[in-house]
Design an enzyme around this catalytic site. Structure first.
Site, PDB file in Angstrom:
ATOM      1  N   HIS A 157      52.864  -7.973  19.090  1.00 45.57           N
ATOM      2  CA  HIS A 157      51.925  -6.843  19.143  1.00 45.57           C
ATOM      3  C   HIS A 157      50.483  -7.267  18.841  1.00 45.57           C
ATOM      4  O   HIS A 157      49.580  -6.417  18.876  1.00 45.57           O
ATOM      5  CB  HIS A 157      52.339  -5.747  18.170  1.00 45.57           C
ATOM      6  N   ASP A 192      62.333  -7.674  23.045  1.00 49.71           N
ATOM      7  CA  ASP A 192      62.238  -6.794  21.882  1.00 49.71           C
ATOM      8  C   ASP A 192      62.339  -5.339  22.335  1.00 49.71           C
ATOM      9  O   ASP A 192      61.988  -5.001  23.463  1.00 49.71           O
ATOM     10  CB  ASP A 192      60.894  -7.031  21.197  1.00 49.71           C
ATOM     11  N   HIS A 194      60.500  -2.999  21.454  1.00 50.53           N
ATOM     12  CA  HIS A 194      59.130  -2.511  21.640  1.00 50.53           C
ATOM     13  C   HIS A 194      58.415  -3.381  22.673  1.00 50.53           C
ATOM     14  O   HIS A 194      58.603  -4.592  22.716  1.00 50.53           O
ATOM     15  CB  HIS A 194      58.359  -2.564  20.327  1.00 50.53           C
ATOM     16  N   ASP A 281      65.963  -5.907  17.688  1.00 47.39           N
ATOM     17  CA  ASP A 281      65.901  -4.480  17.383  1.00 47.39           C
ATOM     18  C   ASP A 281      66.323  -3.600  18.553  1.00 47.39           C
ATOM     19  O   ASP A 281      66.297  -2.369  18.447  1.00 47.39           O
ATOM     20  CB  ASP A 281      64.502  -4.081  16.900  1.00 47.39           C
TER      21      ASP A 281
END
Length: 337
Positions: A157, A192, A194, A281
């Site tokens: 990120h 991931d 996200h 995740d």
């Protein structure tokens, strides 16, 4: 598989973040290191300490201004009367082409996208050695083998001058650029839950690194503002970014079908090395509850990626504390074999 870890990464111990206006314990905790290490060792990995590659490879991705901020902001922050122990911004610019303030509060707002990336005394050292860990694994991959980097804090990120979502230095991007500078043609495959918005942002205008991300649809999931299918790159990078947003609750079969699309794009790009930004995740029991990949599903995902027949640099991204976390890493690494 060779694996790398530097225990100075444990010095970053964030205490909180905010979600839905509520102050919560930060899930990106140092104990993740021990759990992930045990999971990797169960798959046959033996860990080595990284050497220090210096600031050059990091500065090839991140601006000098931002790196100076990360290295110096915490002691400056503590000089504010009544300041909290962690750097957490309370104001953000509505655009980046604005005044760059001298204030520690203003600079925090400029360089931290959200409240999920608090900076404390050990944050810079931990992030620095997380990046060095990725570089040590990249050096192995440049020699034609695959390797695993246990990077924590994670990185996908983080933009060139912006922290966010538990991330400060973009380990996957730093490693990919280091490989590219040595004449390789890297693709970054982000699995991931996200979207890897920082990695996308770093390479969005470039055609020499392909970025591909499978993730929960950002219309109703972090990071919200990035990760849509229509984001294909810009300028010279148009067509060199592929986003595959998935419906919340997507299970193994649909995930694997989307992964085949991602792998087809990597083949079309002619990559000779793949940086796998590994978030665990996406698991059905992860606290963020975005997707519903099973533990055996991670083995199938890894086996499909290994089917590319390319050297793989596996860089740890997300995956948070729950009973299956270590088992999920074991399953993935075994799948690579």
């Amino acid at each position: 598989m060779r694996a790398f870890l530097d225990l100075r990464q444990a010095g970053h111990d964030p205490q909180m973040f905010m979600a839905n206006g509520v102050r919560l314990p930060n899930p990106e905790v140092p104990v993740r290191i021990a759990t992930l290490r045990a999971g990797a060792e169960a798959a046959g990995c033996r860990f080595e300490s990284p050497r220090d590659f210096g600031m050059g490879p990091i500065a090839a991705i991140h601006s000098a201004e931002y790196l100076h901020f990360l290295a110096t902001i915490h002691p400056r922050w503590l000089r504010i009367p009544g300041a909290a122990a962690e750097v957490i911004p309370n104001i953000h610019p509505d655009r980046r082409a604005v005044n760059y303030p001298k204030s520690a509060v203003g600079q925090a707002g400029y360089h931290q996208a959200d409240t999920a990336c608090p900076i404390a005394a050990g944050t810079w050292e931990a992030a620095y050695w997380s990046a060095q860990t990725a570089l040590a694994a990249a050096e192995v991959v440049a020699g034609g083998a695959s390797a695993y980097a246990l990077c924590r804090p994670p990185g996908h990120h983080a933009f060139a001058d912006l922290a966010g979502g538990f991330c400060f230095l973009n380990n996957s991007a730093i490693a990919a650029e280091w490989l590219r500078a040595r004449g390789m043609r890297p693709a970054v495959l982000d699995v991931d839950v996200h979207h890897g918005n920082g990695t996308q942002g770093v390479f969005y205008h470039r055609s020499d690194v392909l970025t591909v991300s499978l993730h929960a649809d950002p219309d109703r999931f972090y990071p919200f503002f990035w990760g849509a299918a229509q984001e294909r790159g810009a300028g010279a990078g148009l067509g060199f970014n592929l986003n595959l947003p998935l419906a919340r609750g997507t299970e193994d079969a649909a995930y694997l079908a989307a992964l085949e699309v991602a792998l087809g794009r990597i083949r079309a790009f002619g990559a000779d090395v793949v940086v796998v930004a590994l978030g665990l995740d996406a698991h059905e029991h992860d606290p963020f509850e975005g997707l519903r990949v099973t533990t055996p599903g991670f083995t199938r995902i890894a086996a499909a990626i290994a089917g590319l027949g390319l050297p793989l640099l596996v860089v740890q991204e997300g995956g948070y504390m729950q009973p299956a976390l270590g088992d999920n890493l074991t399953a993935f690494l075994r799948g690579l074999a």
